[in-house]
Design a protein around this motif. Structure first.
Motif, PDB file in Angstrom:
ATOM      1  N   THR A  35       0.840  -1.202   0.000  1.00 49.76           N
ATOM      2  CA  THR A  35       0.000   0.000   0.000  1.00 49.76           C
ATOM      3  C   THR A  35       0.873   1.250   0.000  1.00 49.76           C
ATOM      4  OG1 THR A  35      -1.690  -1.203   1.253  1.00 49.76           O
ATOM      5  CG2 THR A  35      -1.868   1.190   1.203  1.00 49.76           C
ATOM      6  N   HIS A  61      -6.888   6.826   2.322  1.00 52.90           N
ATOM      7  CA  HIS A  61      -6.792   5.361   2.239  1.00 52.90           C
ATOM      8  C   HIS A  61      -5.710   4.833   3.183  1.00 52.90           C
ATOM      9  CE1 HIS A  61      -9.440   4.616  -1.239  1.00 52.90           C
ATOM     10  NE2 HIS A  61      -8.946   5.705  -1.764  1.00 52.90           N
ATOM     11  N   THR A  65      -7.120   2.333   6.228  1.00 54.15           N
ATOM     12  CA  THR A  65      -6.714   0.929   6.320  1.00 54.15           C
ATOM     13  C   THR A  65      -5.943   0.652   7.605  1.00 54.15           C
ATOM     14  OG1 THR A  65      -4.815   1.468   4.892  1.00 54.15           O
ATOM     15  CG2 THR A  65      -6.742   0.474   3.841  1.00 54.15           C
ATOM     16  N   SER A  94     -15.059   4.849   7.663  1.00 46.05           N
ATOM     17  CA  SER A  94     -15.667   5.051   6.349  1.00 46.05           C
ATOM     18  C   SER A  94     -17.186   5.109   6.432  1.00 46.05           C
ATOM     19  CB  SER A  94     -15.230   3.947   5.385  1.00 46.05           C
ATOM     20  OG  SER A  94     -15.499   2.665   5.938  1.00 46.05           O
ATOM     21  N   HIS A 157      -8.489  -1.879  -0.894  1.00 45.27           N
ATOM     22  CA  HIS A 157      -8.162  -0.456  -0.954  1.00 45.27           C
ATOM     23  C   HIS A 157      -6.961  -0.181  -1.860  1.00 45.27           C
ATOM     24  CE1 HIS A 157     -10.867   1.893   1.638  1.00 45.27           C
ATOM     25  NE2 HIS A 157     -11.133   0.701   2.154  1.00 45.27           N
ATOM     26  N   LEU A 161      -7.215   2.659  -4.421  1.00 46.62           N
ATOM     27  CA  LEU A 161      -6.168   3.680  -4.525  1.00 46.62           C
ATOM     28  C   LEU A 161      -5.803   3.958  -5.972  1.00 46.62           C
ATOM     29  CD1 LEU A 161      -3.591   2.962  -1.674  1.00 46.62           C
ATOM     30  CD2 LEU A 161      -4.406   5.220  -2.361  1.00 46.62           C
TER      31      LEU A 161
END
Length: 436
Positions: A35, A61, A65, A94, A157, A161
């Motif tokens: 990520t 994001h 996460t 979220s 995610h 992204l």
């Protein structure tokens, strides 16, 4: 990838906890690093932009996460990781109503603080805390299951992204490349005629097997009657979609669902999302930058409304989710994992420009005509994570397959992606079907 997939599956079986913790720890580290690698190609300014309400800034994001693990693992153990946890709980939740009030999605771009640096520090604290817990053998089977779900959640995610990054960079008046690719012209593909595959009517099984990780919306496994049908052996390409446009496809109301026609008129839609016309020639924005339109690439970033209108223009229809799942579950093997999916060891971009091979559906998510609704006997997960899928079963449609940004081991025939019919910033495309 086998051990990583096994790590997820074993969190729902009776395998030895020591083995499970080791595999989860390895996968957790890799997913967290990946990520961050996705965002490492961005400038800080790129990470705070929100050009549309449905787009989230990349730094959000990164924080969300981390919040997932902080909220569902660390807070219940009284080891939440920063003095700002209450603030972060509000800003980076979220949609989990069970966890209290949260910041509106449409206003995530208003948040100049916490900074990218502060969020990076928050991520580091969360990562270290989860690894420490996995090392100490202090977690229950249920907590290991939540970590396994959190890993899958973060991989989802990673795809989001890349969708959001493409929208952020691609909607700039002078769109920038996310990643420059040498020799990108090598992806000029040969044309191939559209062929049709046949399925004989039968009763088939649908939904996830009990011996593998799945989300609650893929369960319970059940039988359905499937009538005979034909399925296109590849995705529709840019050249074919351009023919639809040239024939007035966006100006002919008889081709469109009523809501779709209203959407076209109200938003002045006349071409796919990332196409730009200059001097009578079309360009298309990719993650590697703005390029002349390649007519042999699959048409991408298409709404369900556009996909449905194109199918009508072709005298065909969109497949149901069960037709795509039946074919992909069979020995005919519609979906080829080894060809289509991005993994951490290859560049993000080249995969969407690969040839649209005979059974290669992994390039783009494929719209189906199936409304996103529960299977017979569906039950949400009996935890706070029950808000994960079931609450969205209204006004959305199912997509099958996968896309360039989908982690490879997320590929399974039972996976049910879902978006609203007007959404098109996802990596979506068109596969046609016909009745026999």
């Amino acid at each position: 990838m086998t051990n990583k997939k096994d790590a997820i599956n074993r969190s729902f079986t009776g395998d030895p906890p020591e083995d499970l913790r080791h595999l989860l720890q390895q996968l957790f580290r890799e997913v967290r690093q990946q990520t961050e690698l996705i965002c490492a190609k961005l400038e800080n300014e790129d990470q705070v932009v929100q050009p549309a309400a449905f787009v989230s800034p990349p730094k959000w994001h990164l924080a969300h996460t981390s919040w997932f693990f902080d909220c569902f693992i660390l807070e219940p153990l009284d080891v939440a990781q920063t003095s700002d946890s209450a603030q972060y709980h509000h800003l980076f939740n979220s949609y989990y109503k069970s966890q209290g009030a949260h910041w509106l999605q449409s206003k995530r771009g208003d948040l100049s603080r916490p900074t990218v640096r502060e969020i990076a520090h928050y991520r580091q604290r969360i990562t270290e805390a989860i690894i420490k817990l996995l090392e100490t053998n202090a977690l229950s089977r249920q907590q290991l299951n939540i970590i396994a779900t959190g890993i899958q959640h973060e991989q989802q995610h990673q795809e989001l992204l890349l969708m959001d990054i493409k929208y952020i960079l691609g909607n700039h008046p002078w769109p920038a490349a996310y990643e420059k690719i040498a020799d990108s012209d090598k992806f000029l593909l040969p044309a191939r005629a559209l062929g049709w595959l046949e399925w004989t009517e039968n009763i088939s099984l649908f939904g996830a097997r009990i011996d593998e990780f799945s989300y609650d919306n893929e369960r319970p496994r059940h039988r359905r009657w499937i009538s005979g049908f034909q399925l296109a052996d590849r995705l529709i390409n840019n050249g074919e979609y351009l023919d639809f446009m040239t024939d007035g496809g966006y100006r002919r109301p008889e081709l469109w669902l009523s809501d779709g026609w209203d959407w076209v008129q109200q938003n002045q839609i006349s071409h796919p999302l990332y196409w730009r016309k200059k001097n009578q020639h079309w360009d298309e924005y990719h993650l590697c930058g703005l390029k002349p339109l390649n007519t042999n690439l699959p048409v991408s970033h298409i709404s369900l409304y556009e996909a449905d209108a194109y199918a009508r223009w072709m005298g065909a229809r969109l497949p149901t989710e069960f037709e795509l799942e039946a074919y992909s579950s069979s020995d005919k093997g519609l979906f080829k994992q080894e060809k289509a999916f991005w993994d951490p060891n290859e560049s993000v971009y080249p995969a969407p420009d690969r040839a649209c091979d005979e059974f290669d559906s992994g390039l783009l998510w494929q719209w189906t005509s199936s409304a996103y609704s529960p299977y017979p006997g569906f039950k949400t997960t009996n935890t706070d994570l029950g808000e994960y899928n079931g609450k969205f079963m209204a006004n959305q449609y199912v997509l099958k397959g996968g896309c360039v940004a989908t982690p490879k081991h997320h590929m399974r025939a039972s996976y049910r992606n879902f978006y609203r019919p007007y959404d098109r910033w996802a990596f979506t495309g068109i596969r046609l079907a016909k009745d026999l």
